[in-house]
Design a protein around this motif. Structure first.
Motif, PDB file in Angstrom:
ATOM      1  N   PRO A 442      38.270  46.059  17.628  1.00 42.29           N
ATOM      2  CA  PRO A 442      38.120  46.553  18.715  1.00 42.29           C
ATOM      3  C   PRO A 442      37.445  47.936  19.003  1.00 42.29           C
ATOM      4  CG  PRO A 442      40.265  47.006  17.898  1.00 42.29           C
ATOM      5  CD  PRO A 442      39.581  46.134  16.847  1.00 42.29           C
ATOM      6  N   VAL A 443      37.220  48.782  17.888  1.00 41.34           N
ATOM      7  CA  VAL A 443      36.402  49.991  17.754  1.00 41.34           C
ATOM      8  C   VAL A 443      34.983  49.558  18.212  1.00 41.34           C
ATOM      9  CG1 VAL A 443      35.493  51.876  16.789  1.00 41.34           C
ATOM     10  CG2 VAL A 443      37.851  51.662  16.885  1.00 41.34           C
ATOM     11  N   GLY A 444      34.510  48.733  17.317  1.00 37.28           N
ATOM     12  CA  GLY A 444      33.022  48.118  17.306  1.00 37.28           C
ATOM     13  C   GLY A 444      32.685  47.316  18.569  1.00 37.28           C
ATOM     14  N   GLY A 445      33.653  46.443  19.009  1.00 41.50           N
ATOM     15  CA  GLY A 445      33.514  45.763  20.245  1.00 41.50           C
ATOM     16  C   GLY A 445      33.381  46.702  21.402  1.00 41.50           C
ATOM     17  N   LEU A 446      34.452  47.651  21.596  1.00 43.42           N
ATOM     18  CA  LEU A 446      34.200  48.548  22.624  1.00 43.42           C
ATOM     19  C   LEU A 446      33.127  49.322  22.849  1.00 43.42           C
ATOM     20  CD1 LEU A 446      38.076  49.214  23.037  1.00 43.42           C
ATOM     21  CD2 LEU A 446      36.786  47.895  24.498  1.00 43.42           C
ATOM     22  N   GLU A 447      32.748  49.959  21.804  1.00 45.71           N
ATOM     23  CA  GLU A 447      31.439  50.843  21.543  1.00 45.71           C
ATOM     24  C   GLU A 447      30.034  49.712  21.955  1.00 45.71           C
ATOM     25  OE1 GLU A 447      31.363  52.232  17.739  1.00 45.71           O
ATOM     26  OE2 GLU A 447      31.446  54.326  18.455  1.00 45.71           O
ATOM     27  N   ALA A 448      30.342  48.473  21.448  1.00 46.04           N
ATOM     28  CA  ALA A 448      29.081  47.761  22.051  1.00 46.04           C
ATOM     29  C   ALA A 448      28.941  47.406  23.417  1.00 46.04           C
ATOM     30  CB  ALA A 448      29.216  46.486  21.343  1.00 46.04           C
ATOM     31  N   GLY A 449      30.251  47.324  23.992  1.00 49.60           N
ATOM     32  CA  GLY A 449      30.418  47.134  25.441  1.00 49.60           C
ATOM     33  C   GLY A 449      30.149  48.297  26.463  1.00 49.60           C
ATOM     34  N   TYR A 450      30.522  49.676  25.679  1.00 49.42           N
ATOM     35  CA  TYR A 450      30.050  50.820  26.450  1.00 49.42           C
ATOM     36  C   TYR A 450      28.542  51.056  26.376  1.00 49.42           C
ATOM     37  CZ  TYR A 450      34.342  53.306  27.776  1.00 49.42           C
ATOM     38  OH  TYR A 450      35.286  53.772  28.289  1.00 49.42           O
ATOM     39  N   GLY A 451      27.952  50.649  25.371  1.00 47.26           N
ATOM     40  CA  GLY A 451      26.410  50.432  25.246  1.00 47.26           C
ATOM     41  C   GLY A 451      25.732  49.911  26.594  1.00 47.26           C
ATOM     42  N   LYS A 452      26.348  48.834  27.062  1.00 41.21           N
ATOM     43  CA  LYS A 452      25.772  48.197  28.192  1.00 41.21           C
ATOM     44  C   LYS A 452      26.210  48.768  29.470  1.00 41.21           C
ATOM     45  CE  LYS A 452      25.939  43.804  25.437  1.00 41.21           C
ATOM     46  NZ  LYS A 452      26.723  42.531  25.397  1.00 41.21           N
ATOM     47  N   ILE A 453      26.933  49.693  29.685  1.00 39.16           N
ATOM     48  CA  ILE A 453      27.535  50.346  30.776  1.00 39.16           C
ATOM     49  C   ILE A 453      26.655  51.726  30.986  1.00 39.16           C
ATOM     50  CG2 ILE A 453      29.307  51.563  32.077  1.00 39.16           C
ATOM     51  CD1 ILE A 453      31.177  49.694  30.772  1.00 39.16           C
ATOM     52  N   GLY A 454      25.644  51.923  31.620  1.00 35.31           N
ATOM     53  CA  GLY A 454      24.891  53.274  32.151  1.00 35.31           C
ATOM     54  C   GLY A 454      25.817  54.357  32.428  1.00 35.31           C
TER      55      GLY A 454
END
Length: 556
Positions: A442-454
């Motif tokens: 979840p840490v890696g997945g959510l960090e990647a998800g946050y990377g797509k939110i400006g």
């Protein structure tokens, strides 16, 4: 006026308190992951060293040798299969290519211990494979047909390689697809053939991605305990398990576990060192490679090269499991304990998943708000995936037992009765192990998800008066829903399949599907464990199908 100022001050004070609380929570999560390592150091220091002469003389040389040979063999085999099939699927046209694009991921649904469980039964002299071959060749007696011994180090290398190669296939295929057609076309225009282009251009460019996949393979190989034990391979993981349970030496097990942990981090450092000069920048709009149409002979070889790992890594073991489970249901019905074991598995996996998602979200949100500007805490919180299950179990025993004893002594002094083993005896220890082991997902997945939110969206919401908590709740969470769902599915299935930590930390008389399969395999009653193994495989197919859909390239 003064009232407004007071309200604004209180609001800022409340936001600062929540931010500090978030920072402390994220830091505490990182400390939770580091707790087993610190406890291992403490436990190892308690040992007198009396066990080490025996270990050095009789256990560690063989265990170290077989662990390194196993890791090297599986890494080479998985790397070869994964890279080769990824190249064929990404750059060539041949019959069945679209099918193999996702079918090559199917072996990920089968845990390594179930793969060994199936093959030990299937290639037994009286098993279905030797029986079919004798009938085909007209042989009457079992000894008339020789087959390679699966209960051996080479057999373990082959079986683990057939299960773990998709890690390399995924990363290598992604690398080949983003290389772009211009580089490969330039190579061919200069007179290089397909093989030379692959070896001299495409493979070096893909080495960083391949190294990541091989490192994951090595971690899974060293973490394995079930397949190694079934196939007679004495690894360091198995040595920790036997030293703790058979010799009742927790300090000795902790000392071996520390040595094994050093080996694991050595693999990680070796991977980082090996690709230190291999950073490759590709154009953001690079055209995907134009797939070559293969000649009939080459197309046939490519088809067989992709078909073989799918058949041996998934279709054959899954088919054998289905046959064994059907026979078991016909003659004996549903095992009386299977429903309870399935419920135990689902309950513990669900609790572990919920806690891992909550802590992972807290770490990711703290990083988003700038509380973790250095990025150190997310990296520390993700270290648990590199800690093998046996090492994690040994590291958790001492702090959890110490907490149980402290609470019990306090209860006895204040209330006149003890509380018993609150954590280590109730299954909480196993859930904690699940959370630490799979928190990286979840840490890696959510960090990647946050990377797509400006960040502009956050600024706009804040300028309109929304508080940080409202920004997370009303903006971030809806946008992060796909990442949360994927992480939840992956963590749940990984918890279901986890064997080493489950064996060592589960409460007494508590069985999961994984421990049920292990117990039946240890007794040699493979048919009785087939249904539990089949259930694990069927549940494991769900994230594999999702992964196949998410990783499928868009045809441009």
């Amino acid at each position: 006026m003064s009232t407004a100022i007071t309200t604004a001050t209180a609001t800022r004070s409340g936001e600062g308190s929540r931010l500090r609380l978030l920072r402390w929570g994220a830091g505490g999560t990182a400390l939770l992951v580091l707790l087993p390592v610190a406890a291992l150091l403490w436990s190892a220091a308690q040992g007198s060293g009396d066990l080490w002469p025996h270990l050095i003389r009789n256990v560690l040389p063989r265990a170290m040798f077989e662990t390194l040979v196993l890791a090297l063999g599986v890494g080479v085999l998985a790397g070869t299969i994964g890279t080769g099939t990824a190249w064929l699927v990404a750059t060539c046209r041949f019959p069945g290519r679209g099918l193999f694009e996702w079918a090559l991921l199917l072996p990920l649904a089968i845990p390594t211990y179930i793969q060994a469980f199936v093959y030990v039964d299937a290639v037994h002299p009286l098993g279905p494979i030797p029986t079919a071959l004798r009938a085909l060749l007209g042989l009457a007696r079992p000894r008339d047909l020789w087959l390679p011994e699966v209960r051996s180090l080479p057999g373990c290398i082959v079986l683990l390689g057939l299960v773990l190669y998709p890690y390399v296939y995924l990363t290598a295929r992604a690398a080949f697809l983003v290389q772009g057609s211009s580089v490969l076309e330039a190579s061919r225009m200069l007179g290089a053939g397909a093989t030379e282009t692959f070896l001299r251009i495409a493979l070096p460019l893909a080495r960083p991605a391949i190294a990541v996949g091989v490192t994951l393979v090595l971690m899974e190989t060293v973490n394995d305990v079930g397949a190694s034990e079934f196939l007679g391979v004495q690894t360091l993981t198995l040595s920790i398990y036997s030293t703790w349970l058979n010799r009742s030496s927790l300090p000795g097990a902790a000392q071996i576990a520390l040595f094994m942990l050093a080996v694991m981090f050595g693999f990680v450092l070796l991977e980082r060192w090996g690709r230190r000069h291999l950073n490759v920048v590709n154009g953001a709009r690079a055209r995907p490679p134009v797939r070559r149409i293969l000649a009939p002979g080459a197309a046939c070889v490519s088809f067989l090269a992709c078909l073989l790992p799918v058949v041996l890594g998934f279709l054959m073991p899954a088919g054998h499991l289905l046959h064994m489970a059907w026979q078991r249901l016909l003659f004996h019905g549903v095992p009386a304990t299977i429903l309870q074991e399935a419920a135990n598995t689902a309950l513990f996996a669900a609790i572990g998943t919920a806690l891992a998602l909550g802590l992972g979200l807290m770490v990711a949100v703290a990083g988003r708000t700038g509380a973790l500007a250095s990025g150190l805490v997310p990296r520390l919180a993700s270290l648990g995936y590199a800690i093998p299950g046996t090492v994690l179990a040994v590291g958790l025993l001492v702090p959890l037992a110490g907490f149980d004893n402290l609470v019990s002594a306090f209860s006895a002094q204040v209330f006149g009765h003890t509380t018993g083993l609150l954590l280590s005896g109730s299954g909480a220890a196993l859930i904690i192990a699940y959370v630490i082991r799979f928190l990286a997902i979840p840490v890696g997945g959510l960090e990647a998800g946050y990377g797509k939110i400006g960040t502009t969206m956050d600024m706009a919401a804040r300028s309109l008066g929304e508080r940080p908590g409202g920004v997370v709740r009303r903006i971030h969470l809806p946008l992060l829903r796909p990442a949360l769902g994927t992480a939840a599915l992956l963590v749940f299935v990984d918890c279901m399949k986890e064997l080493p930590a489950t064996l060592m930390l589960r409460p007494l008389n508590f069985e999961t599907l994984a421990s049920h399969v292990y117990g039946e395999a240890a007794r040699g009653t493979y048919e009785d464990g087939a249904l539990a193994a089949l259930l694990i495989v069927l549940v494991g197919l769900v994230p594999v199908i999702l992964l196949a859909r998410l990783s499928r390239p868009r045809e441009g």
